[in-house]
Design a protein around this motif. Structure first.
Motif, PDB file in Angstrom:
ATOM      1  N   VAL A   1      -6.612 -57.078  -2.501  1.00  0.00           N
ATOM      2  CA  VAL A   1      -6.172 -58.254  -3.249  1.00  0.00           C
ATOM      3  C   VAL A   1      -4.693 -58.118  -3.583  1.00  0.00           C
ATOM      4  O   VAL A   1      -4.243 -57.070  -4.049  1.00  0.00           O
ATOM      5  N   TYR A   2      -3.948 -59.188  -3.340  1.00  0.00           N
ATOM      6  CA  TYR A   2      -2.511 -59.164  -3.606  1.00  0.00           C
ATOM      7  C   TYR A   2      -2.253 -59.246  -5.104  1.00  0.00           C
ATOM      8  O   TYR A   2      -2.869 -60.033  -5.812  1.00  0.00           O
ATOM      9  N   ARG A   3      -1.357 -58.406  -5.598  1.00  0.00           N
ATOM     10  CA  ARG A   3      -0.946 -58.435  -6.986  1.00  0.00           C
ATOM     11  C   ARG A   3       0.554 -58.687  -7.047  1.00  0.00           C
ATOM     12  O   ARG A   3       1.309 -58.122  -6.262  1.00  0.00           O
ATOM     13  N   LEU A   4       0.961 -59.522  -7.970  1.00  0.00           N
ATOM     14  CA  LEU A   4       2.366 -59.870  -8.108  1.00  0.00           C
ATOM     15  C   LEU A   4       3.180 -58.638  -8.479  1.00  0.00           C
ATOM     16  O   LEU A   4       2.783 -57.852  -9.352  1.00  0.00           O
ATOM     17  N   GLU A  20      -2.076 -63.489 -17.757  1.00  0.00           N
ATOM     18  CA  GLU A  20      -3.340 -62.751 -17.861  1.00  0.00           C
ATOM     19  C   GLU A  20      -4.535 -63.697 -17.769  1.00  0.00           C
ATOM     20  O   GLU A  20      -5.576 -63.343 -17.219  1.00  0.00           O
ATOM     21  N   LYS A  21      -4.374 -64.928 -18.277  1.00  0.00           N
ATOM     22  CA  LYS A  21      -5.474 -65.888 -18.264  1.00  0.00           C
ATOM     23  C   LYS A  21      -5.696 -66.473 -16.874  1.00  0.00           C
ATOM     24  O   LYS A  21      -6.826 -66.645 -16.430  1.00  0.00           O
ATOM     25  N   TYR A  22      -4.587 -66.769 -16.163  1.00  0.00           N
ATOM     26  CA  TYR A  22      -4.671 -67.381 -14.834  1.00  0.00           C
ATOM     27  C   TYR A  22      -4.139 -66.414 -13.772  1.00  0.00           C
ATOM     28  O   TYR A  22      -3.362 -66.802 -12.904  1.00  0.00           O
ATOM     29  N   ARG A  27      -4.926 -67.166  -9.826  1.00  0.00           N
ATOM     30  CA  ARG A  27      -4.184 -68.298  -9.276  1.00  0.00           C
ATOM     31  C   ARG A  27      -2.697 -67.977  -9.126  1.00  0.00           C
ATOM     32  O   ARG A  27      -2.072 -68.313  -8.116  1.00  0.00           O
ATOM     33  N   VAL A  28      -2.132 -67.315 -10.126  1.00  0.00           N
ATOM     34  CA  VAL A  28      -0.703 -66.985 -10.075  1.00  0.00           C
ATOM     35  C   VAL A  28      -0.419 -65.990  -8.965  1.00  0.00           C
ATOM     36  O   VAL A  28       0.581 -66.115  -8.236  1.00  0.00           O
ATOM     37  N   GLU A  39       1.938 -64.829  -3.772  1.00  0.00           N
ATOM     38  CA  GLU A  39       1.885 -64.303  -2.410  1.00  0.00           C
ATOM     39  C   GLU A  39       2.452 -65.305  -1.411  1.00  0.00           C
ATOM     40  O   GLU A  39       3.252 -64.953  -0.530  1.00  0.00           O
ATOM     41  N   LYS A  40       2.075 -66.572  -1.558  1.00  0.00           N
ATOM     42  CA  LYS A  40       2.591 -67.590  -0.646  1.00  0.00           C
ATOM     43  C   LYS A  40       4.091 -67.800  -0.838  1.00  0.00           C
ATOM     44  O   LYS A  40       4.841 -67.953   0.144  1.00  0.00           O
TER      45      LYS A  40
END
Length: 242
Positions: A34-37, A197-199, A202-203, A208-209
């Protein structure tokens, strides 16, 4: 017959345990994929320090976080909207505190006929001051080292990022003063982490895009512009110009 039934049950349990372990391995693999910012590997609370400051920024205690934000808002309103000055505010605060303590001390003597109110001694400890100055010194030295590496011309991409960031900061600073800018940063620091932290999912997906698109545009810019800029590369044998 009982032994045969027991063997069959043991075989079924081992197959289910192996399948469960396979599922755990696949789920861990999916989690790692999973991609993480910003290539984040820790939760947001740990990234922010994991202490009381992180609890305040993530609104773990709404009363404390709301009080901190309300205090910062009151300071901004006093100095920015009401055009209050720092020395005036300090003097008025000291006058109010001294007046209240003086009156309270005399009232207690008049009513209870006791000794005047004993005001506790207040002193600034030496240890936290040394810690704060040490942290500031380390951060300033680290910033100077980063700026020196950028100015040395080793990484053109990093140089462009820093120059773009400084230019954006200068444009923002031309529209507002330091106190307003500091207040905006303070409010963003108390809203962006908790919203992220809530979203989070989605973020991260949108990030990633966006990063993939930025890299694509940078490759086009590099091929059309940066690759045509002559650079000097020093080597052991001498200097070569590309």
């Amino acid at each position: 017959m009982m032994e045969e039934i027991t063997d069959r049950f043991h075989g079924h349990d081992s197959s289910t345990s192996s399948s469960d372990s396979d599922d755990d391995d696949s789920s861990s693999t999916l989690k790692s994929d999973v991609y993480r910012l910003f290539a984040r590997e820790k939760p947001v609370h740990k990234v922010l320090g994991g202490g009381k400051s992180a609890d305040v920024l993530l609104w773990r205690n709404r009363k404390i976080s709301g009080g901190v934000l309300a205090g910062a808002t009151a300071i901004w309103v006093l100095f920015e909207l009401l055009q209050y000055h720092l020395i005036t505010l300090v003097c008025h605060g000291l006058m109010l505190a001294l007046g209240i303590l003086f009156l309270w001390s005399n009232v207690t003597i008049f009513i209870n006929k006791k000794s005047p109110l004993r005001i506790p001694e207040i002193s600034i400890p030496e240890e936290p001051i040394h810690q704060i100055t040490s942290v500031l010194r380390l951060e300033i030295n680290r910033t100077i080292e980063i700026l020196r590496d950028i100015a040395s011309g080793k990484d053109l991409k990093q140089f462009l990022y820093v120059m773009a960031g400084l230019w954006i900061s200068s444009v923002i600073g031309s529209f507002c003063d330091f106190l307003t800018l500091f207040y905006i940063a303070f409010v963003l620091l108390h809203t962006i982490p908790v919203l992220y932290e809530k979203y989070e999912v989605r973020v991260d997906s949108f990030g990633e895009k966006a990063i993939a698109e930025i890299k694509k545009q940078y490759q086009v810019f590099d091929a059309k512009v940066l690759s045509k800029i002559p650079t000097t590369i020093s080597s052991k044998g001498g200097k070569k110009t590309a």
